[in-house]
Design a protein around this motif. Sequence first.
Motif, PDB file in Angstrom:
ATOM      1  N   LEU A 171     -48.550 -40.329  -5.469  1.00  0.00           N
ATOM      2  CA  LEU A 171     -47.286 -40.891  -5.923  1.00  0.00           C
ATOM      3  C   LEU A 171     -47.164 -40.802  -7.434  1.00  0.00           C
ATOM      4  N   GLU A 172     -45.961 -40.548  -7.893  1.00  0.00           N
ATOM      5  CA  GLU A 172     -45.677 -40.645  -9.317  1.00  0.00           C
ATOM      6  C   GLU A 172     -45.456 -42.118  -9.677  1.00  0.00           C
ATOM      7  N   GLN A 173     -45.911 -42.507 -10.864  1.00  0.00           N
ATOM      8  CA  GLN A 173     -45.623 -43.862 -11.309  1.00  0.00           C
ATOM      9  C   GLN A 173     -44.127 -43.991 -11.564  1.00  0.00           C
ATOM     10  N   LYS A 174     -43.529 -45.056 -11.033  1.00  0.00           N
ATOM     11  CA  LYS A 174     -42.083 -45.246 -11.176  1.00  0.00           C
ATOM     12  C   LYS A 174     -41.739 -46.235 -12.275  1.00  0.00           C
ATOM     13  N   ASP A 175     -42.256 -47.438 -12.179  1.00  0.00           N
ATOM     14  CA  ASP A 175     -41.860 -48.468 -13.146  1.00  0.00           C
ATOM     15  C   ASP A 175     -42.989 -49.465 -13.340  1.00  0.00           C
ATOM     16  N   ILE A 176     -43.973 -49.043 -14.128  1.00  0.00           N
ATOM     17  CA  ILE A 176     -45.124 -49.895 -14.413  1.00  0.00           C
ATOM     18  C   ILE A 176     -44.708 -51.161 -15.155  1.00  0.00           C
ATOM     19  N   ILE A 177     -43.726 -51.038 -16.039  1.00  0.00           N
ATOM     20  CA  ILE A 177     -43.281 -52.197 -16.818  1.00  0.00           C
ATOM     21  C   ILE A 177     -42.705 -53.267 -15.894  1.00  0.00           C
ATOM     22  N   GLN A 178     -41.890 -52.856 -14.944  1.00  0.00           N
ATOM     23  CA  GLN A 178     -41.319 -53.812 -14.003  1.00  0.00           C
ATOM     24  C   GLN A 178     -42.397 -54.411 -13.109  1.00  0.00           C
ATOM     25  N   LYS A 223     -47.463 -50.844   6.054  1.00  0.00           N
ATOM     26  CA  LYS A 223     -48.288 -52.029   5.852  1.00  0.00           C
ATOM     27  C   LYS A 223     -49.749 -51.820   6.221  1.00  0.00           C
ATOM     28  N   ASP A 224     -50.048 -50.692   6.865  1.00  0.00           N
ATOM     29  CA  ASP A 224     -51.438 -50.402   7.210  1.00  0.00           C
ATOM     30  C   ASP A 224     -52.083 -49.480   6.186  1.00  0.00           C
ATOM     31  N   ALA A 225     -51.307 -49.043   5.209  1.00  0.00           N
ATOM     32  CA  ALA A 225     -51.808 -48.071   4.240  1.00  0.00           C
ATOM     33  C   ALA A 225     -52.683 -48.733   3.179  1.00  0.00           C
ATOM     34  N   ILE A 226     -53.451 -47.899   2.505  1.00  0.00           N
ATOM     35  CA  ILE A 226     -54.299 -48.326   1.401  1.00  0.00           C
ATOM     36  C   ILE A 226     -53.812 -47.636   0.136  1.00  0.00           C
ATOM     37  N   VAL A 227     -53.868 -48.355  -0.967  1.00  0.00           N
ATOM     38  CA  VAL A 227     -53.438 -47.818  -2.255  1.00  0.00           C
ATOM     39  C   VAL A 227     -54.652 -47.693  -3.167  1.00  0.00           C
ATOM     40  N   CYS A 228     -54.737 -46.545  -3.846  1.00  0.00           N
ATOM     41  CA  CYS A 228     -55.859 -46.299  -4.759  1.00  0.00           C
ATOM     42  C   CYS A 228     -55.327 -45.965  -6.149  1.00  0.00           C
ATOM     43  N   PRO A 229     -55.287 -46.937  -7.057  1.00  0.00           N
ATOM     44  CA  PRO A 229     -54.881 -46.656  -8.435  1.00  0.00           C
ATOM     45  C   PRO A 229     -56.031 -45.996  -9.197  1.00  0.00           C
ATOM     46  N   MET A 230     -55.677 -45.080 -10.095  1.00  0.00           N
ATOM     47  CA  MET A 230     -56.692 -44.382 -10.895  1.00  0.00           C
ATOM     48  C   MET A 230     -56.228 -44.294 -12.343  1.00  0.00           C
ATOM     49  N   ILE A 231     -57.116 -44.643 -13.259  1.00  0.00           N
ATOM     50  CA  ILE A 231     -56.844 -44.504 -14.686  1.00  0.00           C
ATOM     51  C   ILE A 231     -57.790 -43.452 -15.247  1.00  0.00           C
ATOM     52  N   ASP A 232     -57.234 -42.495 -15.957  1.00  0.00           N
ATOM     53  CA  ASP A 232     -58.020 -41.407 -16.530  1.00  0.00           C
ATOM     54  C   ASP A 232     -59.079 -41.951 -17.487  1.00  0.00           C
ATOM     55  N   VAL A 279     -54.244 -42.951   2.488  1.00  0.00           N
ATOM     56  CA  VAL A 279     -54.450 -43.565   1.179  1.00  0.00           C
ATOM     57  C   VAL A 279     -53.451 -42.959   0.196  1.00  0.00           C
ATOM     58  N   TYR A 280     -52.762 -43.836  -0.534  1.00  0.00           N
ATOM     59  CA  TYR A 280     -51.818 -43.402  -1.551  1.00  0.00           C
ATOM     60  C   TYR A 280     -52.473 -43.531  -2.924  1.00  0.00           C
ATOM     61  N   PHE A 281     -52.585 -42.421  -3.618  1.00  0.00           N
ATOM     62  CA  PHE A 281     -53.208 -42.379  -4.940  1.00  0.00           C
ATOM     63  C   PHE A 281     -52.124 -42.342  -6.015  1.00  0.00           C
ATOM     64  N   SER A 282     -52.367 -43.072  -7.092  1.00  0.00           N
ATOM     65  CA  SER A 282     -51.396 -43.122  -8.179  1.00  0.00           C
ATOM     66  C   SER A 282     -52.111 -43.427  -9.482  1.00  0.00           C
ATOM     67  N   GLY A 283     -51.443 -43.164 -10.579  1.00  0.00           N
ATOM     68  CA  GLY A 283     -52.028 -43.452 -11.883  1.00  0.00           C
ATOM     69  C   GLY A 283     -52.392 -42.196 -12.649  1.00  0.00           C
ATOM     70  N   SER A 284     -52.770 -42.379 -13.908  1.00  0.00           N
ATOM     71  CA  SER A 284     -53.014 -41.256 -14.802  1.00  0.00           C
ATOM     72  C   SER A 284     -54.196 -40.387 -14.403  1.00  0.00           C
ATOM     73  N   GLY A 285     -55.083 -40.909 -13.563  1.00  0.00           N
ATOM     74  CA  GLY A 285     -56.248 -40.124 -13.149  1.00  0.00           C
ATOM     75  C   GLY A 285     -56.109 -39.476 -11.785  1.00  0.00           C
ATOM     76  N   SER A 286     -54.997 -39.721 -11.088  1.00  0.00           N
ATOM     77  CA  SER A 286     -54.884 -39.271  -9.703  1.00  0.00           C
ATOM     78  C   SER A 286     -54.747 -37.756  -9.563  1.00  0.00           C
ATOM     79  N   ASP A 287     -54.211 -37.073 -10.579  1.00  0.00           N
ATOM     80  CA  ASP A 287     -54.093 -35.616 -10.502  1.00  0.00           C
ATOM     81  C   ASP A 287     -55.459 -34.940 -10.400  1.00  0.00           C
ATOM     82  N   LYS A 288     -56.462 -35.551 -10.977  1.00  0.00           N
ATOM     83  CA  LYS A 288     -57.809 -34.996 -10.889  1.00  0.00           C
ATOM     84  C   LYS A 288     -58.270 -34.923  -9.437  1.00  0.00           C
ATOM     85  N   PHE A 289     -57.991 -35.996  -8.703  1.00  0.00           N
ATOM     86  CA  PHE A 289     -58.414 -36.014  -7.306  1.00  0.00           C
ATOM     87  C   PHE A 289     -57.529 -35.104  -6.463  1.00  0.00           C
ATOM     88  N   LYS A 290     -56.271 -35.010  -6.817  1.00  0.00           N
ATOM     89  CA  LYS A 290     -55.347 -34.131  -6.097  1.00  0.00           C
ATOM     90  C   LYS A 290     -55.829 -32.690  -6.122  1.00  0.00           C
TER      91      LYS A 290
END
Length: 222
Positions: A182-189, A111-120, A160-171
Amino acid sequence: MSLILNIDTSQETASISVAENGKILNSKTNSNQKDHASFLHQNIQTLLKELSLEIKQLSAVAVSNGPGSYTGLRVGISSAKGLCYALKIPLLAIGSLKIIAHDAINQINEKDAIVCPMIDARRMEVFTTLFNYNLEELQEGTAMILNSESFKPVLERKIVYFSGSGSDKFKNVTESKNAFFLEQKDIIQSMSELSFLKYNSNNFDDLVATEPLYLKEYQLFS
């Protein structure tokens, strides 16, 4: 009971789904970005037919309003607006980055973590922002060119947890031990859960005023 049609054409893979009270009943995806427009209209009918539903039974239409593909966003939002206007039902606009962040939060228990979504956004550029565990946006969304110093101030203090289609660039460029990917698991849900919450709170969007969130004036990410 709510039956919500969810439309996401903001990224390379498009998706549509029908969800009842936030739970997916059926969904379709399309990985050919150039065909999002034709995919959308054909498969909405197919989706409803497979569920033995009539379009007039929909309670609302939710659409990802960006950032993302310039063309994809216009296709999705125009279609969602047209359906809502014709059916006289609410429009629910949901940020693409928020959907990715919600998917990431569903995977962690910090609950103290930060999430960073990234779109290529091509080359070393991404559309990105930061969310806390409660899905509160911590900074304004931006188009950012990544390098090894990106997010350094926050990474010195927080995981910070990075996810999304652009996150591999930062990795590939960060050396921070506080950066997790993180790998995207279920964007539709994730989108269906967010649209259900928004529908239940009567947080509807204006059919006239709602526009795509591009973050850049012109997009070549299409």
